[in-house]
Scaffold this motif. Structure first.
Motif, short mmCIF file in Angstrom:
data_model
loop_
_atom_site.label_atom_id
_atom_site.label_comp_id
_atom_site.label_asym_id
_atom_site.label_seq_id
_atom_site.Cartn_x
_atom_site.Cartn_y
_atom_site.Cartn_z
N LEU A 50 0.80 -1.21 0.00
CA LEU A 50 0.00 0.00 0.00
C LEU A 50 0.84 1.27 0.00
O LEU A 50 0.49 2.26 -0.67
CB LEU A 50 -0.94 0.00 1.21
CG LEU A 50 -1.90 -1.20 1.33
CD1 LEU A 50 -2.89 -0.95 2.45
CD2 LEU A 50 -2.63 -1.46 0.03
N GLU A 51 1.94 1.27 0.76
CA GLU A 51 2.77 2.48 0.83
C GLU A 51 3.37 2.80 -0.55
O GLU A 51 3.39 3.96 -0.97
CB GLU A 51 3.87 2.31 1.88
CG GLU A 51 3.38 2.35 3.31
CD GLU A 51 2.64 1.08 3.72
OE1 GLU A 51 2.80 0.05 3.03
OE2 GLU A 51 1.90 1.13 4.72
N GLU A 52 3.85 1.76 -1.23
CA GLU A 52 4.42 1.99 -2.56
C GLU A 52 3.35 2.44 -3.55
O GLU A 52 3.58 3.31 -4.39
CB GLU A 52 5.10 0.70 -3.06
CG GLU A 52 6.34 0.33 -2.28
CD GLU A 52 6.87 -1.03 -2.70
OE1 GLU A 52 7.52 -1.11 -3.76
OE2 GLU A 52 6.62 -2.02 -1.98
N ALA A 53 2.16 1.82 -3.44
CA ALA A 53 1.07 2.22 -4.33
C ALA A 53 0.72 3.69 -4.13
O ALA A 53 0.54 4.43 -5.10
CB ALA A 53 -0.16 1.33 -4.07
N ASP A 54 0.64 4.10 -2.87
CA ASP A 54 0.29 5.49 -2.60
C ASP A 54 1.37 6.44 -3.12
O ASP A 54 1.06 7.53 -3.63
CB ASP A 54 0.09 5.69 -1.10
CG ASP A 54 -0.51 7.05 -0.79
OD1 ASP A 54 -1.55 7.40 -1.38
OD2 ASP A 54 0.07 7.78 0.03
N ALA A 55 2.64 6.03 -2.99
CA ALA A 55 3.72 6.88 -3.49
C ALA A 55 3.64 7.05 -5.01
O ALA A 55 3.85 8.16 -5.54
CB ALA A 55 5.07 6.29 -3.10
N GLU A 56 3.31 5.97 -5.71
CA GLU A 56 3.17 6.06 -7.16
C GLU A 56 2.00 6.96 -7.53
O GLU A 56 2.09 7.80 -8.44
CB GLU A 56 2.96 4.67 -7.77
CG GLU A 56 4.08 3.67 -7.51
CD GLU A 56 5.38 4.02 -8.20
OE1 GLU A 56 5.39 4.93 -9.04
OE2 GLU A 56 6.40 3.38 -7.89
N TRP A 57 0.88 6.79 -6.83
CA TRP A 57 -0.29 7.62 -7.12
C TRP A 57 -0.02 9.09 -6.78
O TRP A 57 -0.50 9.98 -7.47
CB TRP A 57 -1.51 7.10 -6.36
CG TRP A 57 -2.34 6.16 -7.17
CD1 TRP A 57 -2.64 6.25 -8.50
CD2 TRP A 57 -2.98 4.97 -6.71
NE1 TRP A 57 -3.43 5.20 -8.90
CE2 TRP A 57 -3.66 4.39 -7.83
CE3 TRP A 57 -3.06 4.34 -5.48
CZ2 TRP A 57 -4.41 3.22 -7.73
CZ3 TRP A 57 -3.80 3.17 -5.39
CH2 TRP A 57 -4.47 2.61 -6.50
N ALA A 58 0.75 9.32 -5.70
CA ALA A 58 1.07 10.70 -5.33
C ALA A 58 1.89 11.36 -6.44
O ALA A 58 1.67 12.53 -6.79
CB ALA A 58 1.84 10.72 -4.01
N GLU A 59 2.83 10.61 -7.01
CA GLU A 59 3.63 11.15 -8.11
C GLU A 59 2.76 11.42 -9.34
O GLU A 59 2.90 12.44 -10.02
CB GLU A 59 4.77 10.19 -8.46
CG GLU A 59 5.76 10.76 -9.46
CD GLU A 59 6.94 9.84 -9.72
OE1 GLU A 59 7.72 10.14 -10.65
OE2 GLU A 59 7.08 8.82 -9.00
N ALA A 60 1.84 10.49 -9.62
CA ALA A 60 0.93 10.69 -10.75
C ALA A 60 0.03 11.90 -10.52
O ALA A 60 -0.26 12.66 -11.45
CB ALA A 60 0.08 9.43 -10.96
#
Length: 282
Positions: free
Chosen positions: A62-72
């Motif tokens: 989840l943390e990695e997913a959120d980081a990717e979405w934050a960048e997007a």
């Protein structure tokens, strides 16, 4: 900022399509590896970051997913599906902080992740698999092979009777069922050449492996399974790149018996071959 060539952009789009196909099949590790390769090629796009976030979410990262979405989100503020993905992650994180409810957290988080799973491929992507209309009869159908020019760098094309055979100078795959950058590039170029004939040809894809037995613990039970999966990846790549209907493809493999080089470098056997014929011919 460097300008990206149309070929590079097309290669990236087809790599995303391949990663999306693998994700649909639950092969998240292979999908993630492809997306990592594309990301290494240059600045990540919103589509790449969004798909990578969804792959991470389905793996429970989840943390990695959120980081990717934050960048997007920084690249495309206000995108609804990205905002929704981040809201789901935030809700799952909030539940995790409630220690007293810990036994229920796994189930609740799983529900949140299932909802993310449903978002991994937008409905519009499914439209690509809609049945193609039947080709209009043409007196030139039998001449389609003579019209085609499939000679692109890295491919060797020969005609024999009523079909064209296409082999590749280098193995198409880095390992397993992950296409190399050179493999994606040559298939992209080939797809561009095939596109004008998408409704007039059928394609057999033969997956190759080396002659060694699959080691214990491998992701593939047999060489035949590995070869068939490689053929399937090439089929999906050409389906997306050339627009040839999936029903016009046949995939096969003879496993270890299909090795092109029994004693040489394994890289030579990490590939596939094509046989192309006119619809209704050979």
């Amino acid at each position: 900022m460097s300008q990206e060539t149309p070929m590079l952009l097309a290669t990236r789009e087809l790599a995303l399509a391949q990663a999306r196909t693998l994700a649909r099949l639950g092969r998240y590790a292979e999908a993630e590896a492809i997306l990592a390769d594309v990301r290494d090629d240059g600045a990540p796009s919103v589509a790449l970051l969004d798909l990578l976030a969804r792959v991470h979410a389905q793996q429970g990262r989840l943390e990695e997913a959120d980081a990717e979405w934050a960048e997007a989100e920084r690249l495309a503020p206000g995108t609804p599906q990205i905002a929704e993905g981040r809201r789901r992650i935030a809700r799952a994180r909030a539940r995790r902080t409630t220690r007293a409810a810990w036994p229920a957290v796994g189930a609740v988080s799983a529900v949140a992740l299932v909802a993310v799973v449903l978002l991994i491929v937008p409905d519009s992507e499914d439209e690509k698999d809609a049945p193609a209309p039947p080709p209009r009869p043409s007196p030139r159908t039998a001449d389609v092979l003579a019209e085609m020019n499939l000679r692109v760098p890295g491919a060797v094309v020969r005609r024999s009777g009523g079909e064209l055979s296409v082999a590749f100078e280098k193995g198409l795959f880095r390992d397993g069922v992950r296409l190399s950058r050179d493999g994606r590039a040559v298939l992209t170029a080939l797809g561009t050449r095939l596109r004008p004939y998408a409704t007039r040809v059928s394609v057999t894809v033969i997956g190759h492996t080396d002659g060694r037995a699959v080691p214990p613990g491998s992701s593939y039970a047999t060489n035949t399974e590995l070869g068939t999966l490689r053929a399937t990846v090439v089929r999906e790549f050409l389906h997306d790149g050339a627009g040839i209907p999936t029903s016009r493809f046949t995939v096969s493999s003879l496993g270890a018996a299909s090795a092109l080089d029994q004693g040489g470098s394994p890289a030579r056997n990490r590939t596939a071959g094509l046989r192309i014929s006119a619809v209704g011919q050979g």
